[in-house]
Design a protein around this motif. Sequence first.
Motif, PDB file in Angstrom:
ATOM      1  N   UNK A  11       0.838  -1.190   0.000  1.00 56.32           N
ATOM      2  CA  UNK A  11       0.000   0.000   0.000  1.00 56.32           C
ATOM      3  C   UNK A  11       0.874   1.241   0.000  1.00 56.32           C
ATOM      4  N   UNK A  12       0.373   2.269  -0.662  1.00 56.73           N
ATOM      5  CA  UNK A  12       1.057   3.564  -0.684  1.00 56.73           C
ATOM      6  C   UNK A  12       0.078   4.639  -0.255  1.00 56.73           C
ATOM      7  N   UNK A  13       0.606   5.671   0.351  1.00 57.11           N
ATOM      8  CA  UNK A  13      -0.217   6.821   0.738  1.00 57.11           C
ATOM      9  C   UNK A  13       0.596   8.075   0.422  1.00 57.11           C
ATOM     10  N   UNK A  14       0.132   8.807  -0.572  1.00 57.86           N
ATOM     11  CA  UNK A  14       0.815  10.023  -1.001  1.00 57.86           C
ATOM     12  C   UNK A  14       0.152  11.227  -0.361  1.00 57.86           C
ATOM     13  N   UNK A  15       0.955  12.070   0.257  1.00 58.10           N
ATOM     14  CA  UNK A  15       0.441  13.236   0.963  1.00 58.10           C
ATOM     15  C   UNK A  15       0.756  14.512   0.188  1.00 58.10           C
ATOM     16  N   UNK A  16      -0.236  15.381   0.120  1.00 54.73           N
ATOM     17  CA  UNK A  16      -0.034  16.658  -0.574  1.00 54.73           C
ATOM     18  C   UNK A  16       0.134  17.760   0.454  1.00 54.73           C
ATOM     19  N   UNK A  17       1.216  17.669   1.222  1.00 51.29           N
ATOM     20  CA  UNK A  17       1.485  18.682   2.229  1.00 51.29           C
ATOM     21  C   UNK A  17       2.994  18.895   2.290  1.00 51.29           C
TER      22      UNK A  17
ATOM     23  N   UNK B   3       6.245   1.206  15.196  1.00 50.46           N
ATOM     24  CA  UNK B   3       5.520   0.260  16.035  1.00 50.46           C
ATOM     25  C   UNK B   3       4.489  -0.477  15.188  1.00 50.46           C
ATOM     26  N   UNK B   4       4.147  -1.687  15.633  1.00 46.83           N
ATOM     27  CA  UNK B   4       3.185  -2.529  14.932  1.00 46.83           C
ATOM     28  C   UNK B   4       2.192  -3.124  15.912  1.00 46.83           C
ATOM     29  N   UNK B   5       0.994  -3.379  15.413  1.00 46.91           N
ATOM     30  CA  UNK B   5       0.048  -4.183  16.165  1.00 46.91           C
ATOM     31  C   UNK B   5       0.591  -5.609  16.244  1.00 46.91           C
ATOM     32  N   UNK B   6       0.296  -6.280  17.342  1.00 40.99           N
ATOM     33  CA  UNK B   6       0.792  -7.636  17.510  1.00 40.99           C
ATOM     34  C   UNK B   6       0.330  -8.551  16.371  1.00 40.99           C
ATOM     35  N   UNK B   7      -0.840  -8.285  15.853  1.00 44.61           N
ATOM     36  CA  UNK B   7      -1.426  -9.161  14.832  1.00 44.61           C
ATOM     37  C   UNK B   7      -0.677  -9.110  13.495  1.00 44.61           C
ATOM     38  N   UNK B   8       0.154  -8.082  13.290  1.00 45.05           N
ATOM     39  CA  UNK B   8       0.848  -7.958  12.001  1.00 45.05           C
ATOM     40  C   UNK B   8       2.364  -8.002  12.137  1.00 45.05           C
ATOM     41  N   UNK B   9       2.870  -8.063  13.356  1.00 41.66           N
ATOM     42  CA  UNK B   9       4.321  -8.088  13.562  1.00 41.66           C
ATOM     43  C   UNK B   9       4.952  -9.258  12.824  1.00 41.66           C
ATOM     44  N   UNK B  10       6.049  -8.959  12.129  1.00 42.40           N
ATOM     45  CA  UNK B  10       6.753  -9.988  11.387  1.00 42.40           C
ATOM     46  C   UNK B  10       6.215 -10.213   9.991  1.00 42.40           C
ATOM     47  N   UNK B  11       5.050  -9.628   9.696  1.00 44.01           N
ATOM     48  CA  UNK B  11       4.446  -9.793   8.360  1.00 44.01           C
ATOM     49  C   UNK B  11       4.342  -8.471   7.599  1.00 44.01           C
ATOM     50  N   UNK B  12       4.091  -7.396   8.312  1.00 45.84           N
ATOM     51  CA  UNK B  12       3.920  -6.077   7.696  1.00 45.84           C
ATOM     52  C   UNK B  12       5.124  -5.201   7.994  1.00 45.84           C
ATOM     53  N   UNK B  13       5.436  -4.312   7.049  1.00 44.09           N
ATOM     54  CA  UNK B  13       6.525  -3.353   7.236  1.00 44.09           C
ATOM     55  C   UNK B  13       6.066  -1.976   6.795  1.00 44.09           C
ATOM     56  N   UNK B  14       6.145  -1.017   7.700  1.00 44.05           N
ATOM     57  CA  UNK B  14       5.825   0.369   7.363  1.00 44.05           C
ATOM     58  C   UNK B  14       7.125   1.091   7.046  1.00 44.05           C
ATOM     59  N   UNK B  15       7.065   1.961   6.054  1.00 43.99           N
ATOM     60  CA  UNK B  15       8.238   2.753   5.690  1.00 43.99           C
ATOM     61  C   UNK B  15       7.764   4.062   5.082  1.00 43.99           C
ATOM     62  N   UNK B  16       8.691   4.955   4.860  1.00 45.38           N
ATOM     63  CA  UNK B  16       8.323   6.236   4.256  1.00 45.38           C
ATOM     64  C   UNK B  16       9.464   6.762   3.410  1.00 45.38           C
ATOM     65  N   UNK B  17       9.083   7.570   2.424  1.00 43.41           N
ATOM     66  CA  UNK B  17      10.041   8.272   1.582  1.00 43.41           C
ATOM     67  C   UNK B  17       9.661   9.742   1.644  1.00 43.41           C
ATOM     68  N   UNK B  18      10.374  10.495   2.461  1.00 49.81           N
ATOM     69  CA  UNK B  18      10.004  11.892   2.648  1.00 49.81           C
ATOM     70  C   UNK B  18      10.257  12.736   1.399  1.00 49.81           C
ATOM     71  N   UNK B  19      11.135  12.284   0.542  1.00 51.45           N
ATOM     72  CA  UNK B  19      11.365  13.010  -0.709  1.00 51.45           C
ATOM     73  C   UNK B  19      10.169  12.892  -1.645  1.00 51.45           C
ATOM     74  N   UNK B  20       9.391  11.817  -1.463  1.00 49.25           N
ATOM     75  CA  UNK B  20       8.210  11.596  -2.306  1.00 49.25           C
ATOM     76  C   UNK B  20       6.910  11.853  -1.553  1.00 49.25           C
TER      77      UNK B  20
END
Length: 115
Positions: free
Chosen positions: A19-25, A58-75
């Motif tokens: 999933x991606x989330x693009x912010x216009x700010x 931080x992650x919810x216990x239900x997704x730890x080890x399966x999901x990874x959150x990251x960000x690209x501040x340049x984008x």
Amino acid sequence: VQLQASGGGLVQAGGSLRLSCAASISTFSSHAMDWYRQAPGKERELVASISSGGGRITYADSVKGRFTISRDNAKNTVYLQMNSLKPEDTAVYYCHDRGVVGGFWGQGTLVTVSS
């Protein structure tokens, strides 16, 4: 402020989605960001959070080890890599900007995991 989430879809159990989330700010790089999800008939729950610089995650216990959150501040974009998906991960996923007073929600993207 606008948050445009994308990347949802239908996937079989065990599969992956990003999933991606693009912010216009312009101040995105100073905002902590979250991913939430809401399954049918259930309350919205926090899935993952990332600090403005990406150093605190931080992650919810239900997704730890399966999901990874990251960000690209340049984008001005935050991501949620979801692996080993399970049918119970089926939900509408929302990105949330904690840097805006009162918080700000994106429109959501639907993830459906078939068994």
